[in-house]
Each structure stands twice: as C-alpha cells, then as structure tokens.
Design an enzyme around this catalytic site. Structure first.
Site, PDB file in Angstrom:
ATOM      1  N   HIS A   1     -14.527   5.683 -42.306  1.00 10.48           N
ATOM      2  CA  HIS A   1     -14.328   4.246 -42.474  1.00 10.48           C
ATOM      3  C   HIS A   1     -15.331   3.751 -43.511  1.00 10.48           C
ATOM      4  O   HIS A   1     -14.972   3.005 -44.410  1.00 10.48           O
ATOM      5  CB  HIS A   1     -14.506   3.535 -41.129  1.00 10.48           C
ATOM      6  CG  HIS A   1     -14.118   2.094 -41.175  1.00 10.48           C
ATOM      7  ND1 HIS A   1     -12.866   1.673 -41.567  1.00 10.48           N
ATOM      8  CD2 HIS A   1     -14.826   0.962 -40.894  1.00 10.48           C
ATOM      9  CE1 HIS A   1     -12.813   0.354 -41.516  1.00 10.48           C
ATOM     10  NE2 HIS A   1     -13.994  -0.101 -41.119  1.00 10.48           N
TER      11      HIS A   1
ATOM     12  N   HIS B   1     -12.970  -2.318 -49.816  1.00 11.32           N
ATOM     13  CA  HIS B   1     -12.397  -2.276 -48.467  1.00 11.32           C
ATOM     14  C   HIS B   1     -11.083  -3.044 -48.472  1.00 11.32           C
ATOM     15  O   HIS B   1     -11.069  -4.269 -48.601  1.00 11.32           O
ATOM     16  CB  HIS B   1     -13.384  -2.906 -47.488  1.00 11.32           C
ATOM     17  CG  HIS B   1     -13.012  -2.720 -46.046  1.00 11.32           C
ATOM     18  ND1 HIS B   1     -11.786  -2.235 -45.637  1.00 11.32           N
ATOM     19  CD2 HIS B   1     -13.704  -2.974 -44.900  1.00 11.32           C
ATOM     20  CE1 HIS B   1     -11.739  -2.198 -44.319  1.00 11.32           C
ATOM     21  NE2 HIS B   1     -12.894  -2.632 -43.852  1.00 11.32           N
TER      22      HIS B   1
ATOM     23  N   LYS C   1     -14.012   4.000 -50.129  1.00 10.98           N
ATOM     24  CA  LYS C   1     -14.262   2.568 -50.322  1.00 10.98           C
ATOM     25  C   LYS C   1     -15.318   2.330 -51.396  1.00 10.98           C
ATOM     26  O   LYS C   1     -15.429   1.216 -51.912  1.00 10.98           O
ATOM     27  CB  LYS C   1     -14.691   1.908 -49.004  1.00 10.98           C
ATOM     28  CG  LYS C   1     -13.570   1.804 -47.968  1.00 10.98           C
ATOM     29  CD  LYS C   1     -14.050   1.087 -46.705  1.00 10.98           C
ATOM     30  CE  LYS C   1     -12.929   0.904 -45.683  1.00 10.98           C
ATOM     31  NZ  LYS C   1     -12.531   2.165 -45.045  1.00 10.98           N
TER      32      LYS C   1
ATOM     33  N   PHE D   1     -12.572  -4.915 -36.831  1.00 10.81           N
ATOM     34  CA  PHE D   1     -13.119  -6.028 -36.060  1.00 10.81           C
ATOM     35  C   PHE D   1     -12.298  -6.194 -34.782  1.00 10.81           C
ATOM     36  O   PHE D   1     -11.077  -6.044 -34.782  1.00 10.81           O
ATOM     37  CB  PHE D   1     -13.046  -7.333 -36.862  1.00 10.81           C
ATOM     38  CG  PHE D   1     -14.092  -7.462 -37.931  1.00 10.81           C
ATOM     39  CD1 PHE D   1     -15.149  -6.575 -38.024  1.00 10.81           C
ATOM     40  CD2 PHE D   1     -14.026  -8.502 -38.855  1.00 10.81           C
ATOM     41  CE1 PHE D   1     -16.117  -6.711 -39.010  1.00 10.81           C
ATOM     42  CE2 PHE D   1     -14.983  -8.643 -39.837  1.00 10.81           C
ATOM     43  CZ  PHE D   1     -16.033  -7.747 -39.921  1.00 10.81           C
TER      44      PHE D   1
ATOM     45  N   CYS E   1      -9.054  -4.070 -39.686  1.00 14.32           N
ATOM     46  CA  CYS E   1      -9.211  -2.952 -40.617  1.00 14.32           C
ATOM     47  C   CYS E   1      -8.568  -1.665 -40.126  1.00 14.32           C
ATOM     48  O   CYS E   1      -8.555  -0.665 -40.848  1.00 14.32           O
ATOM     49  CB  CYS E   1     -10.686  -2.720 -40.897  1.00 14.32           C
ATOM     50  SG  CYS E   1     -11.570  -4.238 -41.293  1.00 14.32           S
TER      51      CYS E   1
ATOM     52  N   GLU F   1     -21.116   5.054 -37.328  1.00 16.48           N
ATOM     53  CA  GLU F   1     -20.053   6.024 -37.566  1.00 16.48           C
ATOM     54  C   GLU F   1     -20.647   7.427 -37.716  1.00 16.48           C
ATOM     55  O   GLU F   1     -20.083   8.409 -37.217  1.00 16.48           O
ATOM     56  CB  GLU F   1     -19.235   5.663 -38.803  1.00 16.48           C
ATOM     57  CG  GLU F   1     -18.023   6.576 -38.984  1.00 16.48           C
ATOM     58  CD  GLU F   1     -17.108   6.181 -40.118  1.00 16.48           C
ATOM     59  OE1 GLU F   1     -16.014   6.776 -40.214  1.00 16.48           O
ATOM     60  OE2 GLU F   1     -17.470   5.294 -40.917  1.00 16.48           O
TER      61      GLU F   1
END
Length: 407
Positions: free
Chosen positions: A300, A334, A329, A393, A163, A311
């Site tokens: 994010h 996403h 998002k 990830f 990502c 976050e």
C-alpha cells in the site's frame, strides 16, 4: 466445484501512461508522474503537488454527448474498461451477456461534479443545477455505463471502501467467478479527486505531503516521508475462468490465487497500531492460495509516517523473511479508490515480464521500514507469486495474491 480464475485483459489510465504498454514502460523505468498541480490555483493551499493525467481525450473512448454528461472519474473508468476489453480480444457476441458482470468502484465518485454544481447552485440558483448532476456524481454510475456500453446484464455494482475500493472489486469478482455465479467480470476502480475541496480536506487532516519539489513528494518507506500525493486514473481487468481463457486462446497475465479482506475496527483514518487487520488480510490471501511465502509485494506504501511503519510491521509478522516490497505510489501518487485496480495490474505485469518495479526517490532508510524496497531501479526477477496490499480509511484491508501461469 470451485473454478480457477485468471486475468485475461488489462486496461489502465494513469498519470504515467494510458494503456498497458505505455504504463508498464513508465513503471518499469521509474518514471515519476508527480508534478505541481495545473488544474486549479493552489496558491491558498498548503499542498501543491499531485499526479495529474495531463493528456486525456474522453472522446477516444465514448461519444461527445456521453463525455459531457460524465464526471472525469467515469470517463477514466470507461476508458480503462474499453482498453481492457480491446486487450482481452473477447468476442462479446459469443458470450451469454447474463453471465458477464461489471464491478468497478470509486472511493469518492463524482467529487469534481459536486464542487462545480454546488458553485452553480450558490451563484445562479437551483434552477441552473444540471439535470445530470446526480447520475454524474454517484459512484456506481461507472459500472452502470460500462454494462450499457457492452450490453452485459450480469452482476453490476460498485464497492466503496476508500483506498481499498479497487482491490475489493477485484476480490469480489474473483469469488463470484470462482463459485460459479458469473463467467466473466470487468473489475477495478476509478478516481478523479484532484479538486480544491479534496486537496484542502486531505491536507487539513495532515495526510498530504506539502513538499514543493516533485522528487520529494511521495517517499514511501523513506525516513523523510511526510504524507501522500494524490493521483488519479483507473485500472480495470477482465477476470474469467482459466478454462475459458485457454479455450479462446486468450493471453493469460496471471491467476488470482487468494483474496483476504478484513477490518481493523479501530479508527476512522489510522491503521491498527499493531497492523492486525493488514496482517490478517495477507494471511487470509495466502491461506486461500495454500502458500506460506510470496516472491514480491506491491505495498500500500502511501508515504505517510504511520502507514509505512505499520505495514512493514504487518508484513514482517506474516513473512519473517520478507520478499522484495515496493510502492509504485512513488511514481503514480495515491489513486485512492483506483489504487487497488492499478496496483493489481502492476502485479500482473510484473509476473508477466519477470520485473520488480522500483520505489523511486528512495534515499534515507528508516529503521521502522527495514524492507528491501527495490530502491530507485527495477530489478529482473523470475517471480511466480505477487501480493498486492490495499489499506483504506475506515480500517478496510485487502490483500490479493496473484500467480504466474505456465501453460
């Protein structure tokens, strides 16, 4: 000598609009691109929602033969690159092609092609697998095809960092120009991973929302959040030196001020429990820019219980009095490897228009996400700096800091 680097062209293909104008109209108006999946039967799947691009004609951006021989992610990438180049008004004949590069990444590349050709292998045998299978599948082919389309012979490659891919691409392009190794670079990410196996894989690792109602699918920072919703598309920007953009009379959307890239070195999917990697990336971007505060953060903000809380913790460590923080998002889903490219474009346009995009469908505050998330409606704000976070990830963290340019 270090050089100033600006964004002078924007190309975006997204679930809420194709082209910067339609995209920004949707983002600033809080339009949701999430709905029930139409591309394949989801009756056996736990997750039913995605942010699909419903009306996309690749032949508007490439010839029919190339379209047939390209995975959907590559079609998105080529479309975004062409939109970007058209927007930039760069005269290709007037630049040295060896000084122009392409760094466009993808998190998973041609996953749809992989599924289709594997089914052909099992059903019809190896002799029926397409001779174009490998180039259609590999993640670097988009950069290669964009280079071929314009004859650019400078640096060309494909970062792959889940990502964080699109953000890494822009950050590395920024550094490459800043230190004099190229003069122009098309950079960003593309993804087309709304496929049966991808949906099953993400769902079985409990990463996806299983909501039926599109308004309850992607809920960043909301206490009701249960997972992310997959999106698709591409975001590509043209980076060049400030001096060259001014000399050719280009529109300058913003300047790239800082780039932070770190690793959690913690877990294959979970962020560090104290958000140390995200914190370090934000600090690095701010340090390079020489600032200790920013006016807006595009988070994010995936809508997973763990990501949003951690976050938030990382943001509060860096900024004890956090600026407004929103997650687009909530509208686009996403976009995985394309997220960093598309969300950098959000920041560039937010700076251009002086508007903070909202986090839509926000209703129930979470004490672990105690931020001003610009709930539900966009907000006018004369911002001068914007930070974009991408957390992938594998523990990959990227923060990109952008600044408004006043000539």
């Amino acid at each position: 000598m270090e050089r100033r680097v600006v964004i002078s062209g924007i190309g975006v293909v997204s679930p809420v609009g194709i082209g910067k104008d339609d995209f920004w109209q949707s983002i600033s108006s809080g339009v949701c691109g999430i709905d029930r999946i139409t591309r394949f039967d989801t009756s056996a799947h736990k997750a039913k929602l995605a942010a699909e691009i419903r009306e996309f004609d690749p032949t508007l951006y490439m010839d029919k033969k190339d379209a047939r021989r390209s995975d959907l992610y590559c079609q998105f990438a080529l479309a975004a690159a062409k939109l970007c180049m058209d927007d930039s008004a760069l005269d290709v004949s007037a630049v040295d092609p060896s000084r122009v590069g392409v760094i466009v990444g993808s998190g998973v590349g041609g996953l749809g092609t992989m599924e289709t050709q594997h089914s052909i292998l099992l059903e019809k045998g190896p002799g029926r697998v397409s001779p174009f299978f490998i180039p259609m599948m590999v993640a670097n082919i988009a950069s290669g095809m964009i280079s071929m389309l314009y004859g650019f012979t400078g640096v060309s490659y494909c970062p792959v960092s889940a990502c964080s891919t699109g953000a890494h691409a822009i950050g590395e392009a920024y550094r490459t120009i800043k230190h004099g190794y190229a003069d122009f670079i098309l950079a960003g990410g593309a993804e087309a991973a709304i496929t049966p196996i991808s949906l099953a894989g993400f769902s079985n690792m409990t990463a996806l929302s299983e909501a039926d109602d599109p308004a309850l699918g992607s809920l960043p920072f909301d206490k009701r959040r249960t997972g992310f919703v997959m999106g698709e598309g591409a975001g590509v920007v043209l980076l060049e030196t400030y001096e060259s953009a001014v000399a050719r009379g280009a529109e300058i959307y913003c300047e790239v001020l800082g780039y932070g890239a770190t690793s959690d070195a913690h877990h294959i999917t979970a962020p560090h429990p104290e958000g140390k990697g995200g914190e370090a990336a934000m600090r690095a971007a701010c340090r390079e820019a020489g600032v200790d505060r920013v006016d807006y953060i595009n988070a994010h903000g995936t809508g997973t219980p763990l990501n949003d809380a951690i976050e938030t913790l990382a943001i509060r460590r860096v900024f004890p009095q956090p600026p407004p923080v929103s997650s687009t998002k909530s509208m686009t889903g996403h976009l995985l490897g394309a997220a960093g490219g598309v969300e950098s474009i959000v920041c560039a346009l937010a700076l251009t228009h002086g508007v903070l995009p909202p986090t839509i469908h926000y209703a129930v505050p979470d004490e672990n996400c105690d931020l001003d998330v610009v709930p539900n409606e966009a907000r006018q704000a004369p911002i001068k700096t914007a930070l974009s976070n991408s957390l992938g990830f594998g523990g990959h963290n990227v923060s990109l800091l952008f600044g408004k340019v006043d000539r």
